[in-house]
Design an enzyme around this catalytic site. Structure first.
Site, PDB file in Angstrom:
ATOM      1  N   SER A  28      25.511  52.443  -8.815  1.00 37.64           N
ATOM      2  CA  SER A  28      26.553  51.480  -8.440  1.00 37.64           C
ATOM      3  C   SER A  28      26.205  50.725  -7.164  1.00 37.64           C
ATOM      4  CB  SER A  28      27.886  52.208  -8.247  1.00 37.64           C
ATOM      5  OG  SER A  28      27.777  53.202  -7.237  1.00 37.64           O
ATOM      6  N   ASN A 115      33.303  62.596  -3.604  1.00 39.43           N
ATOM      7  CA  ASN A 115      34.585  62.229  -4.217  1.00 39.43           C
ATOM      8  C   ASN A 115      35.587  61.729  -3.188  1.00 39.43           C
ATOM      9  OD1 ASN A 115      33.385  63.135  -6.535  1.00 39.43           O
ATOM     10  ND2 ASN A 115      34.727  64.896  -6.835  1.00 39.43           N
ATOM     11  N   THR A 162      63.270  21.332 -17.694  1.00 45.98           N
ATOM     12  CA  THR A 162      63.320  22.550 -18.478  1.00 45.98           C
ATOM     13  C   THR A 162      62.698  22.197 -19.829  1.00 45.98           C
ATOM     14  OG1 THR A 162      65.515  22.087 -19.405  1.00 45.98           O
ATOM     15  CG2 THR A 162      65.438  23.356 -17.360  1.00 45.98           C
ATOM     16  N   HIS A 163      61.926  23.127 -20.380  1.00 41.91           N
ATOM     17  CA  HIS A 163      61.192  22.873 -21.623  1.00 41.91           C
ATOM     18  C   HIS A 163      60.260  21.664 -21.476  1.00 41.91           C
ATOM     19  CE1 HIS A 163      63.941  25.731 -23.569  1.00 41.91           C
ATOM     20  NE2 HIS A 163      64.916  25.080 -22.950  1.00 41.91           N
ATOM     21  N   LYS A 290      37.176   8.330 -13.971  1.00 44.19           N
ATOM     22  CA  LYS A 290      37.794   9.649 -13.964  1.00 44.19           C
ATOM     23  C   LYS A 290      37.856  10.254 -12.554  1.00 44.19           C
ATOM     24  CE  LYS A 290      38.917  11.944 -16.886  1.00 44.19           C
ATOM     25  NZ  LYS A 290      38.045  12.813 -17.672  1.00 44.19           N
ATOM     26  N   ASN A 292      38.832  14.089 -11.672  1.00 41.51           N
ATOM     27  CA  ASN A 292      39.188  15.345 -12.330  1.00 41.51           C
ATOM     28  C   ASN A 292      39.749  16.375 -11.347  1.00 41.51           C
ATOM     29  OD1 ASN A 292      38.192  14.349 -14.782  1.00 41.51           O
ATOM     30  ND2 ASN A 292      36.123  15.011 -14.281  1.00 41.51           N
ATOM     31  N   GLU A 297      42.253  23.127 -11.936  1.00 43.17           N
ATOM     32  CA  GLU A 297      41.864  23.668 -13.236  1.00 43.17           C
ATOM     33  C   GLU A 297      41.153  25.008 -13.082  1.00 43.17           C
ATOM     34  OE1 GLU A 297      41.448  19.491 -15.744  1.00 43.17           O
ATOM     35  OE2 GLU A 297      39.648  20.436 -14.924  1.00 43.17           O
ATOM     36  N   TYR A 324      38.292  63.725 -10.180  1.00 41.88           N
ATOM     37  CA  TYR A 324      37.375  62.591 -10.237  1.00 41.88           C
ATOM     38  C   TYR A 324      36.582  62.609 -11.541  1.00 41.88           C
ATOM     39  CZ  TYR A 324      33.804  59.168  -9.152  1.00 41.88           C
ATOM     40  OH  TYR A 324      32.993  58.067  -9.194  1.00 41.88           O
ATOM     41  N   GLN A 329      34.043  54.859 -11.291  1.00 42.19           N
ATOM     42  CA  GLN A 329      33.084  53.934 -10.695  1.00 42.19           C
ATOM     43  C   GLN A 329      33.408  52.495 -11.087  1.00 42.19           C
ATOM     44  OE1 GLN A 329      28.846  55.086 -10.239  1.00 42.19           O
ATOM     45  NE2 GLN A 329      28.430  53.372 -11.614  1.00 42.19           N
ATOM     46  N   LYS A 332      35.839  49.321  -8.698  1.00 47.01           N
ATOM     47  CA  LYS A 332      35.571  48.472  -7.531  1.00 47.01           C
ATOM     48  C   LYS A 332      35.312  47.010  -7.852  1.00 47.01           C
ATOM     49  CE  LYS A 332      33.652  52.540  -5.443  1.00 47.01           C
ATOM     50  NZ  LYS A 332      33.910  53.257  -6.711  1.00 47.01           N
TER      51      LYS A 332
END
Length: 469
Positions: A28, A115, A162-163, A290, A292, A297, A324, A329, A332
């Site tokens: 790791s 551990n 709304t909607h 354009k 963007n 996004e 453990y 592992q 993380k």
């Protein structure tokens, strides 16, 4: 005979070398080397405690502490060799310490296990990540409140939806304060999580504690924890602190994604409510016109990976027995990724939002369309004693009439309005402007300028922002 320098620190039980593919699969260090600072801080606190309770001599403590500080300097300077065959950050640091100071380095691991070592390293990192994201969320919240005040003073009106259909007019400042409210809760979730994870598992050892006369409270205090964990099995075997962190990250990501979606929509030609800054947009390789909204996004898209990190760890821990297991592992990388992702998104938005140019004429025009003041007409009738359901039906009929003829409510004739209800006339319809609609919504938490001003002032006081003037 195996060279002791190359022998694994746990290798006494084994007569055969680890298979190369297993070694690669098991290691790791490629990602947990990020915990080097926390690992060495934990070791320094642990060895100091071992000296205080006379498990190690003062000379041994000094040797080991000095060696650890030197290893840390090498890591910070980029002069440290991270070796895959040493598996993880802990074994890399301990082996480097042994290379530097000799066999006395082995005494560092007295009364602890990998551990509880990994558990304390990871808690330290996650607690610090919680507090950092709380601070960054607070900073964006302050930006939103500041923008709310600026647009409140300008009186900018926005259509409320709304909607995704025009519903009622609101102040743009009210919109900003809605996101400020979300961010306030997000900040609170990180702070709450930091309190719950503020316990040191160091001293839990492998799972059952240790027979050595250690002082876990002293170590916890030295590492900045409020207390040691109360149960050794729980201390090394639980990752709910990481789950809570990832949950707070996921909810914050959802809020930022919603904000992103609105900014993307509002900046389109069809809406035209705002112009995003050049500094936070990109162009097209083929279409020169354009602009963007890549930041928004990407922020919207990256919410998916933050959600995935939470679901990934939930899936890992749901089937692991105490204490453990190597499955853990996998805890993380998702935490690191979510922290890194949100850290940059929060900074980008804190920088971008004040640079957005809102087009007040366009937003007001949009707020006036879609029969957004229809409820105000119904409320007018209700205030005259007409039951609201009857008023609702009357105005619904008028909206249908106006819609079929391509007009707004205030464009209906006096005769048409009186025919729908004798209390209505062209003067009533004309007086119910979007400004009047906004000003009338004075219930607590509403969009009326007086209420939004109260909300802004309260938020500024909570954030410690200076008042204007």
């Amino acid at each position: 005979m195996t060279n002791m320098k190359d022998k694994k620190l746990w290798g006494g039980r084994f007569a055969e070398a680890t298979d190369g593919l297993v070694e690669l699969f098991n290691a790791s260090v490629s990602f947990d080397q990020r915990l080097a600072e926390q690992d060495i801080r934990g070791s320094l606190a642990h060895v100091a405690m071992l000296g205080q309770v006379d498990i190690l001599t003062g000379e041994e403590v000094a040797q080991i502490s000095g060696g650890l500080e030197a290893v840390l300097e090498d890591i910070r300077a980029g002069n440290f060799e991270w070796r895959l065959d040493r598996e993880d950050v802990h074994m890399n640091v301990e082996a480097a310490l042994r290379d530097r100071i000799g066999p006395v380095a082995g005494k560092l691991h007295t009364a602890r296990s990998r551990n509880d070592q990994v558990a304390v390293d990871f808690r330290l990192f996650t607690k610090e990540a919680c507090l950092d994201l709380a601070a960054q969320t607070r900073a964006l919240r302050a930006v939103m409140v500041t923008e709310a005040e600026r647009t409140l003073d300008a009186g900018i009106i926005l259509p409320g939806y709304t909607h995704l259909q025009v519903a009622q007019p609101i102040l743009l400042a009210h919109w900003f304060m809605a996101y400020a409210a979300m961010l306030e809760r997000d900040e609170g979730r990180f702070l709450d999580a930091a309190v719950r994870m503020d316990a040191s598992p160091l001293g839990s050892s492998a799972l059952a504690g240790t027979p050595w006369p250690i002082d876990r409270h002293t170590v916890a205090t030295a590492l900045g924890f409020a207390r040691p964990t109360a149960n050794s099995l729980d201390g090394v075997g639980s990752r709910d602190f990481a789950l809570e962190f990832l949950s707070a990250c996921a909810i914050l990501s959802a809020h930022l994604s919603r904000l992103s979606e609105e900014l993307i929509l509002y900046s389109t030609f069809e809406f035209g409510f705002l112009t995003l800054p050049d500094s936070h947009t990109t162009g097209s390789s083929i279409m020169p016109q354009k602009k963007n909204p890549d930041v928004s996004e990407l922020a919207r898209g990256k919410a998916g990976r933050v959600f995935g990190n939470l679901m990934g760890l939930l899936t890992v821990v749901k089937g692991t027995p105490l204490a453990y297991n190597k499955d853990l592992q996998e805890d993380k990388e998702g935490v690191f990724d979510s922290y890194d992702t949100l850290s940059i998104v929060l900074r980008l938005y804190a920088d971008m939002m004040p640079k957005c140019e809102w087009h007040a004429e366009k937003t007001r025009e949009a707020a006036a369309r879609g029969y957004s003041t229809a409820t105000d007409v119904a409320d007018f009738l209700a205030r005259q004693g007409v039951p609201f359901r009857e008023a609702h039906e009357v105005v619904g009929g008028l909206v249908g009439l106006a819609s079929r003829s391509g007009r707004q409510l205030w464009e209906l004739t006096d005769e048409e309005l009186r025919a729908a209800h004798p209390l209505l006339n062209a003067g009533v319809a004309a007086s119910l402007t979007v400004e009047e609609s906004v000003a009338g919504r004075q219930s607590y938490g509403g969009t009326a300028p007086v209420r939004v001003r109260e909300a802004v002032d309260t938020a500024k006081a909570a954030l410690g922002l200076a008042s204007e003037g």
